[in-house]
Scaffold this motif. Structure first.
Motif, PDB file in Angstrom:
ATOM      1  N   ALA A   1       0.825  -1.199   0.000  1.00  0.00           N
ATOM      2  CA  ALA A   1       0.000   0.000   0.000  1.00  0.00           C
ATOM      3  C   ALA A   1       0.862   1.253   0.000  1.00  0.00           C
ATOM      4  CB  ALA A   1      -0.936   0.003   1.214  1.00  0.00           C
ATOM      5  N   GLN A   2       1.945   1.230   0.780  1.00  0.00           N
ATOM      6  CA  GLN A   2       2.845   2.379   0.815  1.00  0.00           C
ATOM      7  C   GLN A   2       3.490   2.600  -0.555  1.00  0.00           C
ATOM      8  OE1 GLN A   2       3.856   4.590   3.533  1.00  0.00           O
ATOM      9  NE2 GLN A   2       1.889   3.855   4.244  1.00  0.00           N
ATOM     10  N   ALA A   3       3.904   1.510  -1.196  1.00  0.00           N
ATOM     11  CA  ALA A   3       4.523   1.633  -2.510  1.00  0.00           C
ATOM     12  C   ALA A   3       3.554   2.213  -3.525  1.00  0.00           C
ATOM     13  CB  ALA A   3       5.026   0.267  -2.979  1.00  0.00           C
ATOM     14  N   LEU A   4       2.345   1.670  -3.553  1.00  0.00           N
ATOM     15  CA  LEU A   4       1.353   2.171  -4.491  1.00  0.00           C
ATOM     16  C   LEU A   4       0.954   3.599  -4.152  1.00  0.00           C
ATOM     17  CD1 LEU A   4      -0.944  -0.969  -4.809  1.00  0.00           C
ATOM     18  CD2 LEU A   4       0.603  -0.062  -6.538  1.00  0.00           C
ATOM     19  N   GLY A   5       0.783   3.879  -2.859  1.00  0.00           N
ATOM     20  CA  GLY A   5       0.373   5.222  -2.447  1.00  0.00           C
ATOM     21  C   GLY A   5       1.370   6.277  -2.874  1.00  0.00           C
ATOM     22  N   LYS A   6       2.647   5.999  -2.657  1.00  0.00           N
ATOM     23  CA  LYS A   6       3.676   6.976  -3.024  1.00  0.00           C
ATOM     24  C   LYS A   6       3.748   7.155  -4.526  1.00  0.00           C
ATOM     25  CE  LYS A   6       6.460   6.039   1.103  1.00  0.00           C
ATOM     26  NZ  LYS A   6       7.658   5.337   1.637  1.00  0.00           N
ATOM     27  N   GLY A   7       3.578   6.050  -5.256  1.00  0.00           N
ATOM     28  CA  GLY A   7       3.648   6.143  -6.704  1.00  0.00           C
ATOM     29  C   GLY A   7       2.440   6.811  -7.324  1.00  0.00           C
ATOM     30  N   LEU A   8       1.271   6.614  -6.706  1.00  0.00           N
ATOM     31  CA  LEU A   8       0.026   7.127  -7.273  1.00  0.00           C
ATOM     32  C   LEU A   8      -0.342   8.520  -6.804  1.00  0.00           C
ATOM     33  CD1 LEU A   8      -2.165   3.907  -6.882  1.00  0.00           C
ATOM     34  CD2 LEU A   8      -1.239   4.819  -9.010  1.00  0.00           C
ATOM     35  N   LEU A   9       0.262   8.958  -5.726  1.00  0.00           N
ATOM     36  CA  LEU A   9      -0.191  10.187  -5.076  1.00  0.00           C
ATOM     37  C   LEU A   9      -0.236  11.376  -6.020  1.00  0.00           C
ATOM     38  CD1 LEU A   9      -1.172  11.081  -2.329  1.00  0.00           C
ATOM     39  CD2 LEU A   9       1.151  11.733  -1.753  1.00  0.00           C
ATOM     40  N   ALA A  10       0.780  11.481  -6.883  1.00  0.00           N
ATOM     41  CA  ALA A  10       0.827  12.621  -7.794  1.00  0.00           C
ATOM     42  C   ALA A  10      -0.020  12.406  -9.034  1.00  0.00           C
ATOM     43  CB  ALA A  10       2.276  12.881  -8.216  1.00  0.00           C
ATOM     44  N   LYS A  11      -0.569  11.189  -9.191  1.00  0.00           N
ATOM     45  CA  LYS A  11      -1.281  10.856 -10.417  1.00  0.00           C
ATOM     46  C   LYS A  11      -2.794  10.966 -10.295  1.00  0.00           C
ATOM     47  CE  LYS A  11       2.644   9.370 -12.288  1.00  0.00           C
ATOM     48  NZ  LYS A  11       3.272   9.953 -13.479  1.00  0.00           N
TER      49      LYS A  11
ATOM     50  N   ASN B   1     -16.534  -2.658 -18.441  1.00  0.00           N
ATOM     51  CA  ASN B   1     -15.336  -2.350 -19.209  1.00  0.00           C
ATOM     52  C   ASN B   1     -14.754  -1.000 -18.784  1.00  0.00           C
ATOM     53  OD1 ASN B   1     -15.384  -4.718 -20.717  1.00  0.00           O
ATOM     54  ND2 ASN B   1     -16.631  -3.820 -22.341  1.00  0.00           N
ATOM     55  N   GLU B   2     -15.641  -0.055 -18.458  1.00  0.00           N
ATOM     56  CA  GLU B   2     -15.172   1.259 -18.015  1.00  0.00           C
ATOM     57  C   GLU B   2     -14.392   1.142 -16.703  1.00  0.00           C
ATOM     58  OE1 GLU B   2     -16.862   5.761 -17.002  1.00  0.00           O
ATOM     59  OE2 GLU B   2     -18.249   4.064 -17.091  1.00  0.00           O
ATOM     60  N   GLN B   3     -14.867   0.305 -15.799  1.00  0.00           N
ATOM     61  CA  GLN B   3     -14.145   0.103 -14.538  1.00  0.00           C
ATOM     62  C   GLN B   3     -12.799  -0.576 -14.777  1.00  0.00           C
ATOM     63  OE1 GLN B   3     -17.387  -1.948 -12.575  1.00  0.00           O
ATOM     64  NE2 GLN B   3     -17.780  -0.198 -11.221  1.00  0.00           N
ATOM     65  N   CYS B   4     -12.742  -1.519 -15.714  1.00  0.00           N
ATOM     66  CA  CYS B   4     -11.461  -2.146 -16.056  1.00  0.00           C
ATOM     67  C   CYS B   4     -10.506  -1.118 -16.647  1.00  0.00           C
ATOM     68  CB  CYS B   4     -11.676  -3.290 -17.037  1.00  0.00           C
ATOM     69  SG  CYS B   4     -12.307  -4.799 -16.264  1.00  0.00           S
ATOM     70  N   ASP B   5     -11.040  -0.196 -17.422  1.00  0.00           N
ATOM     71  CA  ASP B   5     -10.205   0.870 -17.987  1.00  0.00           C
ATOM     72  C   ASP B   5      -9.615   1.733 -16.877  1.00  0.00           C
ATOM     73  OD1 ASP B   5     -10.707   0.020 -20.554  1.00  0.00           O
ATOM     74  OD2 ASP B   5     -12.302   1.480 -20.938  1.00  0.00           O
ATOM     75  N   ILE B   6     -10.392   1.962 -15.811  1.00  0.00           N
ATOM     76  CA  ILE B   6      -9.900   2.740 -14.668  1.00  0.00           C
ATOM     77  C   ILE B   6      -8.744   1.997 -13.991  1.00  0.00           C
ATOM     78  CG2 ILE B   6     -10.480   3.551 -12.337  1.00  0.00           C
ATOM     79  CD1 ILE B   6     -13.304   4.156 -13.413  1.00  0.00           C
ATOM     80  N   VAL B   7      -8.937   0.686 -13.767  1.00  0.00           N
ATOM     81  CA  VAL B   7      -7.884  -0.124 -13.136  1.00  0.00           C
ATOM     82  C   VAL B   7      -6.616  -0.090 -13.981  1.00  0.00           C
ATOM     83  CG1 VAL B   7      -7.215  -2.453 -12.420  1.00  0.00           C
ATOM     84  CG2 VAL B   7      -9.543  -1.626 -11.973  1.00  0.00           C
ATOM     85  N   LYS B   8      -6.775  -0.288 -15.279  1.00  0.00           N
ATOM     86  CA  LYS B   8      -5.619  -0.322 -16.178  1.00  0.00           C
ATOM     87  C   LYS B   8      -4.906   1.039 -16.195  1.00  0.00           C
ATOM     88  CE  LYS B   8      -4.392  -2.490 -20.568  1.00  0.00           C
ATOM     89  NZ  LYS B   8      -3.529  -1.516 -21.204  1.00  0.00           N
ATOM     90  N   ALA B   9      -5.685   2.113 -16.291  1.00  0.00           N
ATOM     91  CA  ALA B   9      -5.079   3.449 -16.312  1.00  0.00           C
ATOM     92  C   ALA B   9      -4.381   3.750 -14.993  1.00  0.00           C
ATOM     93  CB  ALA B   9      -6.154   4.505 -16.600  1.00  0.00           C
ATOM     94  N   LEU B  10      -4.987   3.304 -13.895  1.00  0.00           N
ATOM     95  CA  LEU B  10      -4.415   3.546 -12.575  1.00  0.00           C
ATOM     96  C   LEU B  10      -3.032   2.916 -12.449  1.00  0.00           C
ATOM     97  CD1 LEU B  10      -4.885   4.610  -9.646  1.00  0.00           C
ATOM     98  CD2 LEU B  10      -5.831   2.358  -9.120  1.00  0.00           C
ATOM     99  N   PHE B  11      -2.933   1.644 -12.812  1.00  0.00           N
ATOM    100  CA  PHE B  11      -1.659   0.948 -12.631  1.00  0.00           C
ATOM    101  C   PHE B  11      -0.674   1.226 -13.760  1.00  0.00           C
ATOM    102  CE2 PHE B  11      -4.384  -1.230  -9.635  1.00  0.00           C
ATOM    103  CZ  PHE B  11      -3.541  -1.385  -8.547  1.00  0.00           C
ATOM    104  N   GLU B  12      -1.170   1.615 -14.937  1.00  0.00           N
ATOM    105  CA  GLU B  12      -0.249   2.032 -15.990  1.00  0.00           C
ATOM    106  C   GLU B  12       0.382   3.387 -15.680  1.00  0.00           C
ATOM    107  OE1 GLU B  12      -2.367   1.858 -19.696  1.00  0.00           O
ATOM    108  OE2 GLU B  12      -1.673  -0.197 -20.101  1.00  0.00           O
ATOM    109  N   SER B  13      -0.232   4.135 -14.771  1.00  0.00           N
ATOM    110  CA  SER B  13       0.362   5.418 -14.379  1.00  0.00           C
ATOM    111  C   SER B  13       1.623   5.214 -13.549  1.00  0.00           C
ATOM    112  CB  SER B  13      -0.656   6.258 -13.591  1.00  0.00           C
ATOM    113  OG  SER B  13      -0.875   5.736 -12.294  1.00  0.00           O
ATOM    114  N   VAL B  14       1.830   3.985 -13.054  1.00  0.00           N
ATOM    115  CA  VAL B  14       3.035   3.686 -12.264  1.00  0.00           C
ATOM    116  C   VAL B  14       3.762   2.452 -12.786  1.00  0.00           C
ATOM    117  CG1 VAL B  14       2.304   4.826 -10.136  1.00  0.00           C
ATOM    118  CG2 VAL B  14       1.580   2.463 -10.568  1.00  0.00           C
ATOM    119  N   GLY B  15       3.604   2.151 -14.092  1.00  0.00           N
ATOM    120  CA  GLY B  15       4.292   1.006 -14.663  1.00  0.00           C
ATOM    121  C   GLY B  15       3.532   0.403 -15.819  1.00  0.00           C
TER     122      GLY B  15
END
Length: 261
Positions: A17-27, A134-148
């Motif tokens: 959670a800390q890793a994701l939080g730090k990576g996502l915070l600015a996104k 599909n829209e929710q899957c797009d959110i998941v994909k965009a979220l994690f693609e923002s950090v990798g």
């Protein structure tokens, strides 16, 4: 839908959670973590799990598997979140849906990320539960693609990815440390040995990704007949490095399978 228009929340604030939080915070928008050791950077805030479920659009569930589902008990409250994203190792979509879909009608997605998301270089795969759009899957994909990098896979492959990329950073850190030790043994100072070993791994990985060539082909480019590199590769083969790494991936994947039973 823009990620910044979505209010994301965390339940659990361990290493992942800390890793994701730090990576996502600015996104993304507001990130809320329930922990005394929560991500300390605006605009984050620390909230109890109940408040996270009541106030966030998307909740990332990152508690230790053994604490689920006690950590997310929401009896008597109104769950307003529209999607649950679980990054818990070994907890199946069936178990998640039993907790969230039957009672609160919240769709769930299971994700296997890794801690390299901290520096925007993570690997994540996800599987959707029933009623996930599909829209929710797009959110998941965009979220994690923002950090990798991120891709959707069948749930049957999630634990295999746990063994490969979820646990994988630890394998590479061990390799970097061993290379650094070798450099120190041969007279290089520790700081330089570690820095150059890390850059070596980063550069070799970039060669694989950018060229699209098989790693064995790239290795052959470095191995001159009768040279130093092929002599060293022979030592790696005698030490069963290849087999040991394969066994490590298998062991971690099997452990994740056990956690889900």
């Amino acid at each position: 839908m823009s990620l910044k228009s979505i209010k994301f929340g965390f339940i659990g604030a361990g290493n992942m959670a800390q890793a994701l939080g730090k990576g996502l915070l600015a996104k993304v928008g507001l990130i809320s973590c329930k922990s005394d050791n929560s991500v300390q950077s605006r605009p984050s805030e620390s909230l109890p799990p109940v408040d996270v479920l009541e106030s966030c659009d998307v909740v990332i569930l990152a508690v230790k598997p053994g604490l689920f589902p006690a950590a997310v008990s929401y009896e008597g409250i109104k769950v307003k979140c529209k999607l649950i994203i679980s990054v818990m190792s070994g907890v199946t979509i069936e178990a998640l849906e039993k907790e969230f879909c039957l009672h609160a009608q919240v769709p769930v997605v299971r994700v296997m990320p890794n801690t390299c998301a901290t520096v925007g270089a993570g690997c994540a795969v996800f599987s959707r539960g029933k009623n996930v759009t599909n829209e929710q899957c797009d959110i998941v994909k965009a979220l994690f693609e923002s950090v990798g990098i991120c891709k959707e896979v069948p749930e049957s492959q999630i634990n295999a990815y746990c063994g490969l990329t979820g646990s994988g950073p630890a394998y590479i850190y061990t390799i970097i440390e061993a290379l650094s030790d070798g450099g120190v043994k041969m007279g290089i100072d520790r700081g330089s040995a570690t820095r150059f070993a890390a850059q070596l791994v980063s550069g070799a990985a970039k060669m694989v990704l950018d060229t699209g060539r098989h790693p064995a082909s790239l290795r052959d480019d470095v191995c001159s007949p009768g040279g130093t590199t092929i002599t060293a590769v022979h030592e790696l083969e005698k030490g069963n490095l290849r087999s040991t790494l394969m066994s490590a991936v298998e062991a971690a994947a099997n452990k994740a399978n056990q956690q889900g039973k």
